[in-house]
Enzyme design. Structure first.
Site, PDB file in Angstrom:
ATOM      1  N   SER A 191       2.961  -2.342  10.398  1.00 17.94           N
ATOM      2  CA  SER A 191       4.399  -2.479  10.644  1.00 17.94           C
ATOM      3  C   SER A 191       4.950  -3.851  10.248  1.00 17.94           C
ATOM      4  CB  SER A 191       4.732  -2.149  12.107  1.00 17.94           C
ATOM      5  OG  SER A 191       4.401  -0.792  12.369  1.00 17.94           O
TER       6      SER A 191
ATOM      7  N   ASN B  52       0.884  -1.171   0.000  1.00 13.25           N
ATOM      8  CA  ASN B  52       0.000   0.000   0.000  1.00 13.25           C
ATOM      9  C   ASN B  52       0.918   1.216   0.000  1.00 13.25           C
ATOM     10  OD1 ASN B  52      -1.769   2.077   0.525  1.00 13.25           O
ATOM     11  ND2 ASN B  52      -2.282   1.409   2.609  1.00 13.25           N
TER      12      ASN B  52
ATOM     13  N   GLU C 271      -5.883  -4.899  10.418  1.00 16.24           N
ATOM     14  CA  GLU C 271      -4.829  -3.927  10.668  1.00 16.24           C
ATOM     15  C   GLU C 271      -5.106  -3.185  11.975  1.00 16.24           C
ATOM     16  OE1 GLU C 271      -2.710  -2.701   6.828  1.00 16.24           O
ATOM     17  OE2 GLU C 271      -4.486  -1.474   6.960  1.00 16.24           O
TER      18      GLU C 271
ATOM     19  N   LYS D 129       0.191   4.244  -0.273  1.00 16.70           N
ATOM     20  CA  LYS D 129      -0.442   5.446   0.306  1.00 16.70           C
ATOM     21  C   LYS D 129      -0.195   6.646  -0.612  1.00 16.70           C
ATOM     22  CE  LYS D 129      -0.099   3.326   4.793  1.00 16.70           C
ATOM     23  NZ  LYS D 129      -0.058   3.467   6.238  1.00 16.70           N
TER      24      LYS D 129
ATOM     25  N   HIS E 213      -9.680   1.532   4.639  1.00 12.66           N
ATOM     26  CA  HIS E 213      -8.405   1.627   5.364  1.00 12.66           C
ATOM     27  C   HIS E 213      -8.592   2.546   6.572  1.00 12.66           C
ATOM     28  CE1 HIS E 213      -4.295   2.697   6.346  1.00 12.66           C
ATOM     29  NE2 HIS E 213      -3.942   1.580   5.758  1.00 12.66           N
TER      30      HIS E 213
ATOM     31  N   GLU F 125      -6.905   4.847   7.753  1.00 13.25           N
ATOM     32  CA  GLU F 125      -6.653   6.280   7.507  1.00 13.25           C
ATOM     33  C   GLU F 125      -7.873   6.930   6.887  1.00 13.25           C
ATOM     34  OE1 GLU F 125      -2.951   5.695   5.430  1.00 13.25           O
ATOM     35  OE2 GLU F 125      -2.047   5.077   7.324  1.00 13.25           O
TER      36      GLU F 125
ATOM     37  N   GLY G 152       2.161   2.111  10.872  1.00 16.54           N
ATOM     38  CA  GLY G 152       3.146   3.182  10.757  1.00 16.54           C
ATOM     39  C   GLY G 152       3.838   3.514  12.066  1.00 16.54           C
TER      40      GLY G 152
HETATM   41  P1  PGA Z   1       2.579   0.163   7.730  1.00 14.70           P
HETATM   42  O1  PGA Z   1       1.132   0.441   7.079  1.00 14.70           O
HETATM   43  O2  PGA Z   1       3.063  -1.135   7.140  1.00 14.70           O
HETATM   44  O3  PGA Z   1       3.413   1.328   7.331  1.00 14.70           O
HETATM   45  O4  PGA Z   1       2.369   0.053   9.205  1.00 14.70           O
HETATM   46  C1  PGA Z   1       0.227  -0.598   6.835  1.00 14.70           C
HETATM   47  C2  PGA Z   1      -1.031  -0.055   6.225  1.00 14.70           C
HETATM   48  O5  PGA Z   1      -1.417   1.080   6.527  1.00 14.70           O
HETATM   49  O6  PGA Z   1      -1.679  -0.733   5.392  1.00 14.70           O
END
Ligand code: PGA
Length: 250
Positions: free
Chosen positions: A211, A9, A166, A11, A94, A96, A172
């Site tokens: 992560s 992803n 998630e 982003k 997601h 976010e 993140g």
């Molecule tokens: P990350 O993000 O691997 O940077 O923690 C995962 C995601 O948001 O899908």
């Protein structure tokens, strides 16, 4: 048998020219017949990346969609547009988008349905926040997100869906759920699907995200109900992403 899937992803990273350079680099990854690889790229990069990755076996995905075929929705992107651009996977809900753009479970449910209607694969993201986790609400939250997020999906259509667990506190932050913590929630998710859709639950892929990195992917993939990963930060560089894609079960 569920085929493992590693999805990147990106982003809101990489302008189209960078995305295309990176896609060319990704062509150097070994071909794997036993796992699926997807990169979910920003909208402006979809066509370019898709052209470069055609025939590599790496699929292109999108990170969002608006649940209508077309219309006066300034700034939105429809499933028809994604389909025509060669997208096969679409991330829906997601965290976010839930947190920053206030997307609700009901709205996300419409996206999941729209993606299925256009014969693409939704990747429905669910997960609890730190506060919910600490309050012991993980399973309640997950159940509600599943119940509502899948409300338009009946019978065998569930096969066409990918779930990504998630935990928001792991995204993140560098702080991943342990493989055992993730496995417990993944098992719960599969049970939910089994109770609502029957034996087909055995075929539904459940990814872990939050992560994921070269150092933890092998252990995560050893867990029975973890069928792959949704990778954010570590999907942006060749070394880390190719190492994750090349996971080995220990
Ligand atoms: P990350 O993000 O691997 O940077 O923690 C995962 C995601 O948001 O899908």
């Amino acid at each position: 048998m569920r085929k493992p899937l590693i999805a990147g992803n990106w982003k809101m990273y990489k302008v189209p020219s960078e995305a295309e350079l990176f896609a060319k680099e990704l062509k150097n990854m070994p071909a794997y017949g036993d796992r699926d690889i997807v990169v979910c790229v920003p909208f402006p990069a979809i066509s370019g990346v898709r052209r470069i990755l055609a025939e590599t076996g790496i699929f292109v995905g999108a990170q969002n969609v608006y649940p209508a075929k077309e219309g006066a929705y300034t700034g939105e992107v429809s499933p028809l547009m994604l389909k025509d651009a060669g997208v096969l996977f679409v991330i829906c809900g997601h965290s976010e988008r839930r947190q920053i753009f206030n997307e609700t479970d009901d709205f996300i449910a419409e996206k999941v349905k729209a993606v299925i209607d256009y014969e693409m694969t939704p990747v429905l993201c669910i997960g609890e926040t730190l506060k919910q986790n600490e309050a012991g609400e993980t399973f309640t939250v997950i159940e509600k997100q599943l119940k509502t997020g899948l409300r338009h999906i009946s019978g065998d259509a569930i096969r066409k869906i990918i779930i990504a667990y998630e935990p928001v506190w792991a995204i993140g932050t560098g702080k991943n759920a342990t493989p055992q913590q993730a496995q417990t929630v993944h098992r719960f998710i599969r049970k939910f699907i089994e109770q609502n859709y029957g034996q087909v639950a055995r075929d539904v892929r459940i990814l872990y995200g939050g992560s994921v990195k070269p150092e933890n992917i092998d252990d995560l993939m050893c867990e029975e109900d973890i069928d792959g990963a949704l990778v954010g930060g570590a999907s942006l560089r060749f070394e880390s992403f190719s190492r994750i894609v090349g996971f080995q079960k220990k």
